[in-house]
Each structure stands twice: as structure tokens, then as C-alpha cells.
Design a protein around this motif. Sequence first.
Motif, PDB file in Angstrom:
ATOM      1  N   ALA A 183      -9.462 -38.673   5.561  1.00 33.99           N
ATOM      2  CA  ALA A 183      -8.349 -37.877   5.909  1.00 33.99           C
ATOM      3  C   ALA A 183      -8.547 -36.515   5.851  1.00 33.99           C
ATOM      4  N   PHE A 184      -9.346 -36.083   4.618  1.00 36.37           N
ATOM      5  CA  PHE A 184      -9.389 -34.896   4.689  1.00 36.37           C
ATOM      6  C   PHE A 184     -10.814 -34.358   5.302  1.00 36.37           C
ATOM      7  N   ARG A 185     -10.849 -32.982   5.625  1.00 34.71           N
ATOM      8  CA  ARG A 185     -12.019 -32.482   6.167  1.00 34.71           C
ATOM      9  C   ARG A 185     -12.784 -32.092   4.819  1.00 34.71           C
ATOM     10  N   PRO A 186     -14.070 -32.399   4.754  1.00 33.52           N
ATOM     11  CA  PRO A 186     -14.731 -31.909   3.463  1.00 33.52           C
ATOM     12  C   PRO A 186     -15.159 -30.484   3.458  1.00 33.52           C
ATOM     13  N   MET A 187     -15.439 -29.897   2.404  1.00 29.59           N
ATOM     14  CA  MET A 187     -15.544 -28.463   2.278  1.00 29.59           C
ATOM     15  C   MET A 187     -16.638 -28.206   2.767  1.00 29.59           C
ATOM     16  N   ASN A 188     -17.890 -28.946   3.028  1.00 27.77           N
ATOM     17  CA  ASN A 188     -18.888 -28.322   3.654  1.00 27.77           C
ATOM     18  C   ASN A 188     -18.957 -29.131   4.817  1.00 27.77           C
ATOM     19  N   GLY A 189     -18.010 -29.740   5.637  1.00 23.69           N
ATOM     20  CA  GLY A 189     -18.259 -30.508   6.802  1.00 23.69           C
ATOM     21  C   GLY A 189     -17.188 -29.903   7.946  1.00 23.69           C
ATOM     22  N   THR A 190     -17.111 -30.710   9.051  1.00 22.43           N
ATOM     23  CA  THR A 190     -16.150 -30.222   9.845  1.00 22.43           C
ATOM     24  C   THR A 190     -15.081 -31.319  10.580  1.00 22.43           C
ATOM     25  N   ARG A 191     -15.407 -32.637  10.131  1.00 22.12           N
ATOM     26  CA  ARG A 191     -14.820 -33.664  10.863  1.00 22.12           C
ATOM     27  C   ARG A 191     -13.781 -34.400   9.708  1.00 22.12           C
ATOM     28  N   SER A 192     -12.868 -34.995  10.459  1.00 20.88           N
ATOM     29  CA  SER A 192     -11.888 -35.519   9.848  1.00 20.88           C
ATOM     30  C   SER A 192     -11.005 -36.550  10.847  1.00 20.88           C
ATOM     31  N   ILE A 193     -10.312 -37.458  10.217  1.00 21.37           N
ATOM     32  CA  ILE A 193      -9.517 -38.489  11.189  1.00 21.37           C
ATOM     33  C   ILE A 193      -8.406 -37.658  11.878  1.00 21.37           C
ATOM     34  N   HIS A 194      -8.417 -37.734  13.440  1.00 19.78           N
ATOM     35  CA  HIS A 194      -7.173 -37.146  13.951  1.00 19.78           C
ATOM     36  C   HIS A 194      -5.986 -37.623  13.586  1.00 19.78           C
ATOM     37  N   TYR A 195      -5.179 -36.775  13.529  1.00 18.57           N
ATOM     38  CA  TYR A 195      -3.766 -37.163  13.123  1.00 18.57           C
ATOM     39  C   TYR A 195      -3.124 -38.426  13.768  1.00 18.57           C
ATOM     40  N   MET A 196      -3.664 -38.639  15.006  1.00 15.57           N
ATOM     41  CA  MET A 196      -3.140 -39.629  15.833  1.00 15.57           C
ATOM     42  C   MET A 196      -3.824 -41.047  15.388  1.00 15.57           C
ATOM     43  N   LEU A 219      -2.315 -33.605   8.949  1.00 16.27           N
ATOM     44  CA  LEU A 219      -2.706 -32.838  10.150  1.00 16.27           C
ATOM     45  C   LEU A 219      -3.618 -31.536   9.507  1.00 16.27           C
ATOM     46  N   PRO A 220      -4.698 -30.750  10.303  1.00 17.71           N
ATOM     47  CA  PRO A 220      -5.209 -29.822   9.954  1.00 17.71           C
ATOM     48  C   PRO A 220      -4.457 -28.578   9.616  1.00 17.71           C
ATOM     49  N   GLN A 221      -4.714 -27.417   8.956  1.00 15.17           N
ATOM     50  CA  GLN A 221      -4.071 -26.487   8.810  1.00 15.17           C
ATOM     51  C   GLN A 221      -3.708 -25.515  10.104  1.00 15.17           C
ATOM     52  N   GLU A 222      -4.417 -25.820  10.920  1.00 14.99           N
ATOM     53  CA  GLU A 222      -4.477 -25.033  12.283  1.00 14.99           C
ATOM     54  C   GLU A 222      -3.410 -25.809  13.354  1.00 14.99           C
ATOM     55  N   ALA A 223      -2.880 -26.947  12.848  1.00 16.82           N
ATOM     56  CA  ALA A 223      -1.878 -27.557  13.617  1.00 16.82           C
ATOM     57  C   ALA A 223      -0.756 -26.898  14.322  1.00 16.82           C
ATOM     58  N   THR A 224      -0.303 -27.139  15.284  1.00 17.04           N
ATOM     59  CA  THR A 224       0.716 -26.378  16.029  1.00 17.04           C
ATOM     60  C   THR A 224       2.014 -27.227  16.017  1.00 17.04           C
ATOM     61  N   VAL A 225       3.171 -26.504  16.287  1.00 18.72           N
ATOM     62  CA  VAL A 225       4.465 -27.172  16.410  1.00 18.72           C
ATOM     63  C   VAL A 225       4.351 -28.466  17.227  1.00 18.72           C
ATOM     64  N   GLU A 226       3.632 -28.161  18.287  1.00 16.83           N
ATOM     65  CA  GLU A 226       3.451 -29.293  19.359  1.00 16.83           C
ATOM     66  C   GLU A 226       2.725 -30.429  18.783  1.00 16.83           C
ATOM     67  N   ASP A 227       1.773 -30.278  17.958  1.00 20.35           N
ATOM     68  CA  ASP A 227       1.084 -31.186  17.396  1.00 20.35           C
ATOM     69  C   ASP A 227       1.953 -32.183  16.575  1.00 20.35           C
ATOM     70  N   ILE A 228       2.855 -31.426  15.756  1.00 20.59           N
ATOM     71  CA  ILE A 228       3.621 -32.439  14.782  1.00 20.59           C
ATOM     72  C   ILE A 228       4.961 -32.988  15.677  1.00 20.59           C
ATOM     73  N   VAL A 229       5.492 -32.166  16.607  1.00 20.28           N
ATOM     74  CA  VAL A 229       6.293 -33.006  17.297  1.00 20.28           C
ATOM     75  C   VAL A 229       5.653 -34.313  18.045  1.00 20.28           C
ATOM     76  N   ASN A 230       4.494 -34.151  18.608  1.00 18.05           N
ATOM     77  CA  ASN A 230       3.726 -35.295  19.169  1.00 18.05           C
ATOM     78  C   ASN A 230       3.461 -36.250  18.234  1.00 18.05           C
ATOM     79  N   ALA A 231       3.120 -35.980  17.010  1.00 19.72           N
ATOM     80  CA  ALA A 231       3.062 -37.047  15.998  1.00 19.72           C
ATOM     81  C   ALA A 231       4.513 -37.807  15.644  1.00 19.72           C
ATOM     82  N   THR A 233       6.871 -37.966  17.725  1.00 18.76           N
ATOM     83  CA  THR A 233       7.263 -38.802  19.040  1.00 18.76           C
ATOM     84  C   THR A 233       6.489 -40.209  19.146  1.00 18.76           C
ATOM     85  N   GLU A 234       5.185 -39.890  18.895  1.00 18.31           N
ATOM     86  CA  GLU A 234       4.316 -40.969  19.289  1.00 18.31           C
ATOM     87  C   GLU A 234       4.507 -42.141  18.238  1.00 18.31           C
TER      88      GLU A 234
END
Length: 237
Positions: A183-196, A219-231, A233-234
Motif C-alpha cells: 500500500a505504501f511506496r517504500p522510502m528507497n523504492g518507487t512502486r506501490s499498489i495503484h489506488y484502483m 493514493l500517492p501524495q501527487e494524486a489529483t482531484v480527478e484521481d479521487i473523483v475516479n476512485a 466513482t469506480e
Amino acid sequence: AYDSEEGRAWAGAISALLCGHAYEVSGEIAAELGPYAGFALNREPQIRVQRKHRAKVEEINHRLVPQPLLQAATRVWDESIKHGEQHGVRNSQVTVIAPTGTISFLLDCDTTGVEPDIALIKYKRLVGGGMLKIVNQTVPKALQKLGYEPAESEAILKHLNEKETIEGAPGLKPEHLNVFDCAFRPMNGTRSIHYMGHVRMMGAVQPFISGAISKTVNLPQEATVEDIVNAYTEAWR
């Protein structure tokens, strides 16, 4: 992997078995003690709800889960409906997914309820002071299941312990990375489970949950308003 068709099929099948068996036992209790107080008034919609649960079992991908598991889920739902029609049920609702929190770790689990693991390495602040380092105990089992030799697994685990991410571990195949996404992106990594992925997993188990699911959609820190709306809605869909 948590966000995979196979992972969702397994979660659906296990949830179907648990919920169906709960209704089966509820019907057995009703045969001895009588159904819940309002059953007579709600008999038709109650049985209809159980039949809706049963119909969803047919939508589980039978190619991705063991047949004995799917057959057991089918059997308990058939039995629960038979009991419900003959005797009623003692409980109108039988399952919810609660926020289990720290108690799950005391039960030697790596995750809490329907949640994926937060991280492969977690730190828990203790009430009396200090920190507890928790390393995911299923990583060695997963590496063995994926066919890694003991020496290869040891090197991967050493990297994980030192770098606190499995990304870049020596010998780890790129196609296996998503198995270890959290669920969390590791401190020294780049990957995490997509919010969907979180939303899709809830969609896989909700057909076999009487009530609600308590769960975080990360959701990642850089998530947009549209990402949250999409989450939202889906999740509604």
C-alpha cells in the motif's frame, strides 16, 4: 499479487466460503431456536439476498482458484438457502470486514483484514516507548513459491533488510515485482499498489459481505482531484 485477477479470484472464493458457511450455520441455529424476530415479515427479501450472494459465486473465475475451494463455496450457499427456506435464519446479516488493526499482528498475520500489506518492512511505535520493526514473514514463502533457490532468496532478503525495498534486489525477476507491491511506496523504492487495485479488491469481496468493508484506499501524495473523483466513482460502480 494483490492487484491481479488471480488475487481477486482467491479473495472472492474465500469470502464466498466464509459468508456462505455463516448463513448455513445461522440456518441450523434457526432450526433449533427459531429465526430472528422479523424474519416472517422479511422472509422473501431475506432469501432473495441469499440467492443474490449465491449467484455471485458463479462469477468467480474458476480457472484461477482450486476446484475444491469453489465447490465448497457453492455447497455452503446451496445449503444455506435450503436451511433458510425451511427454517429461516437466525441472523439477517452475518459478515462485515472490520478494521482489525494491531491485533492481527498478534495473531501472526502480515496484513489487516482485506488490506494489502502496508510495507514489506514496517515500524510500529510502542506505547511504552521505542519502535518495533516488523518484517513481512510471507516474503520468503513467496520467493520459494516463485521458484527461487535458497541462496537467491537469501540475497534478496538481505537486500530488502538493508535497503528496505525489494526493488533492485539481485536476481529478482522484473515480472515478479508486482507480487511484492504494498500500500505504501517504500522510502528507497518507487512502486506501490495503484489506488484502483484497492477498489477492485473490495469489488471482489463485497458480493459476499452482508454489511460494509472498513478499508483504506491509498493514493500517492501527487494524486489529483480527478484521481479521487475516479476512485469514488469506480467504488460506487
